[in-house]
Design a protein around this motif. Structure first.
Motif, PDB file in Angstrom:
ATOM      1  N   MET A  10      58.221 -31.063 -32.996  1.00  0.00           N
ATOM      2  CA  MET A  10      59.232 -30.707 -33.822  1.00  0.00           C
ATOM      3  C   MET A  10      60.144 -29.879 -32.731  1.00  0.00           C
ATOM      4  O   MET A  10      59.760 -29.473 -31.517  1.00  0.00           O
ATOM      5  CB  MET A  10      58.833 -29.615 -34.719  1.00  0.00           C
ATOM      6  N   GLY A  11      61.533 -29.847 -32.896  1.00  0.00           N
ATOM      7  CA  GLY A  11      62.512 -29.028 -32.222  1.00  0.00           C
ATOM      8  C   GLY A  11      62.297 -27.583 -32.946  1.00  0.00           C
ATOM      9  O   GLY A  11      61.923 -27.155 -34.089  1.00  0.00           O
ATOM     10  N   ARG A  12      62.488 -26.498 -32.167  1.00  0.00           N
ATOM     11  CA  ARG A  12      62.151 -25.188 -32.553  1.00  0.00           C
ATOM     12  C   ARG A  12      62.994 -24.092 -31.832  1.00  0.00           C
ATOM     13  O   ARG A  12      63.363 -24.270 -30.679  1.00  0.00           O
ATOM     14  CB  ARG A  12      60.771 -24.547 -32.292  1.00  0.00           C
ATOM     15  N   VAL A  13      63.528 -23.252 -32.720  1.00  0.00           N
ATOM     16  CA  VAL A  13      64.150 -21.928 -32.393  1.00  0.00           C
ATOM     17  C   VAL A  13      63.268 -20.891 -32.607  1.00  0.00           C
ATOM     18  O   VAL A  13      62.678 -20.857 -33.775  1.00  0.00           O
ATOM     19  CB  VAL A  13      65.580 -21.803 -32.810  1.00  0.00           C
ATOM     20  N   ALA A  14      62.835 -19.962 -31.797  1.00  0.00           N
ATOM     21  CA  ALA A  14      62.175 -18.981 -32.053  1.00  0.00           C
ATOM     22  C   ALA A  14      62.862 -17.514 -31.762  1.00  0.00           C
ATOM     23  O   ALA A  14      63.333 -17.661 -30.542  1.00  0.00           O
ATOM     24  CB  ALA A  14      60.655 -18.877 -31.544  1.00  0.00           C
ATOM     25  N   ILE A  15      62.395 -16.288 -32.268  1.00  0.00           N
ATOM     26  CA  ILE A  15      62.976 -15.101 -31.645  1.00  0.00           C
ATOM     27  C   ILE A  15      61.599 -14.274 -31.883  1.00  0.00           C
ATOM     28  O   ILE A  15      61.247 -14.013 -32.741  1.00  0.00           O
ATOM     29  CB  ILE A  15      64.155 -14.606 -32.759  1.00  0.00           C
ATOM     30  N   THR A  16      61.787 -13.343 -30.629  1.00  0.00           N
ATOM     31  CA  THR A  16      60.691 -12.465 -30.891  1.00  0.00           C
ATOM     32  C   THR A  16      61.127 -11.020 -30.197  1.00  0.00           C
ATOM     33  O   THR A  16      61.924 -10.968 -29.482  1.00  0.00           O
ATOM     34  CB  THR A  16      59.532 -12.826 -29.834  1.00  0.00           C
ATOM     35  N   GLY A  17      60.963 -10.013 -31.410  1.00  0.00           N
ATOM     36  CA  GLY A  17      61.363  -8.558 -30.964  1.00  0.00           C
ATOM     37  C   GLY A  17      60.451  -7.923 -30.095  1.00  0.00           C
ATOM     38  O   GLY A  17      59.549  -8.426 -29.476  1.00  0.00           O
ATOM     39  N   THR A  18      60.468  -6.734 -29.966  1.00  0.00           N
ATOM     40  CA  THR A  18      59.489  -5.820 -29.396  1.00  0.00           C
ATOM     41  C   THR A  18      58.075  -6.097 -29.883  1.00  0.00           C
ATOM     42  O   THR A  18      57.224  -5.822 -29.113  1.00  0.00           O
ATOM     43  CB  THR A  18      60.023  -4.542 -29.101  1.00  0.00           C
ATOM     44  N   ASP A  19      57.739  -6.393 -31.163  1.00  0.00           N
ATOM     45  CA  ASP A  19      56.725  -6.608 -31.571  1.00  0.00           C
ATOM     46  C   ASP A  19      56.491  -8.113 -31.907  1.00  0.00           C
ATOM     47  O   ASP A  19      56.921  -8.878 -32.515  1.00  0.00           O
ATOM     48  CB  ASP A  19      56.870  -6.012 -33.346  1.00  0.00           C
ATOM     49  N   VAL A  20      55.612  -8.526 -30.960  1.00  0.00           N
ATOM     50  CA  VAL A  20      55.329  -9.836 -30.595  1.00  0.00           C
ATOM     51  C   VAL A  20      54.489 -10.664 -31.730  1.00  0.00           C
ATOM     52  O   VAL A  20      54.813 -11.780 -32.115  1.00  0.00           O
ATOM     53  CB  VAL A  20      54.373 -10.137 -29.495  1.00  0.00           C
ATOM     54  N   PHE A  21      54.046  -9.791 -32.756  1.00  0.00           N
ATOM     55  CA  PHE A  21      53.436 -10.472 -33.973  1.00  0.00           C
ATOM     56  C   PHE A  21      54.599 -10.556 -35.015  1.00  0.00           C
ATOM     57  O   PHE A  21      54.171 -11.248 -36.006  1.00  0.00           O
ATOM     58  CB  PHE A  21      52.397  -9.625 -34.370  1.00  0.00           C
ATOM     59  N   ALA A  22      55.609 -10.198 -34.963  1.00  0.00           N
ATOM     60  CA  ALA A  22      57.010 -10.563 -35.917  1.00  0.00           C
ATOM     61  C   ALA A  22      57.546 -11.588 -35.301  1.00  0.00           C
ATOM     62  O   ALA A  22      58.947 -11.630 -36.011  1.00  0.00           O
ATOM     63  CB  ALA A  22      57.545  -9.122 -35.972  1.00  0.00           C
ATOM     64  N   ARG A  23      57.233 -12.522 -34.439  1.00  0.00           N
ATOM     65  CA  ARG A  23      57.933 -13.677 -33.945  1.00  0.00           C
ATOM     66  C   ARG A  23      58.459 -14.426 -35.236  1.00  0.00           C
ATOM     67  O   ARG A  23      57.381 -14.838 -36.129  1.00  0.00           O
ATOM     68  CB  ARG A  23      57.514 -14.394 -32.983  1.00  0.00           C
TER      69      ARG A  23
END
Length: 122
Positions: A10-23
């Motif tokens: 799959m193509g993917r866009v991902a965003i991770t904030g300072t909480d890596v579990f909230a990606r």
């Protein structure tokens, strides 16, 4: 990150904030089909949403940003054409153009930008 193909195909866009579990991430059909594509990633802080457009059309339902607001986005592992997972292949193409706006584009503005083609400022 934005990757044209994950190990899952799959193509993917991902965003991770300072909480890596909230990606959060949006998957679309793979973008490495040998054709040029316009990809627009829209982060709308006011609406609290992440949207992804391919060739001027919404490619997935918008996702809630949750705690992944722009002021909390990790500045390491920030890539275009590569993911943060070594199993995902990297981009084998090239970027024709890259734009950053000071505001979230609407679906109509993305469609107009796609119709205008590269090197056409709005």
């Amino acid at each position: 990150y934005l990757t044209p193909r994950t190990a899952d195909g799959m193509g993917r866009v991902a965003i991770t904030g300072t909480d890596v579990f909230a990606r959060i991430f949006l998957d679309v059909p793979a973008l490495d089909d040998g054709l040029p594509h316009m990809v627009a990633i829209v982060i709308d802080g006011a609406a609290g949403q992440l949207s992804l457009y391919v060739d001027g059309k919404a490619a997935a339902q918008p996702l809630e940003l949750g705690t992944n607001t722009l002021d909390k986005i990790k500045t390491t592992e920030t890539w275009l054409g590569k993911s943060s997972f070594s199993a995902d292949p990297g981009l084998t193409g090239m970027f024709d153009e890259f734009r950053v706006y000071s505001h979230a584009l609407t679906a109509e503005q993305v469609a107009v930008a796609h119709a205008a083609g590269p090197d056409r400022l709005q």
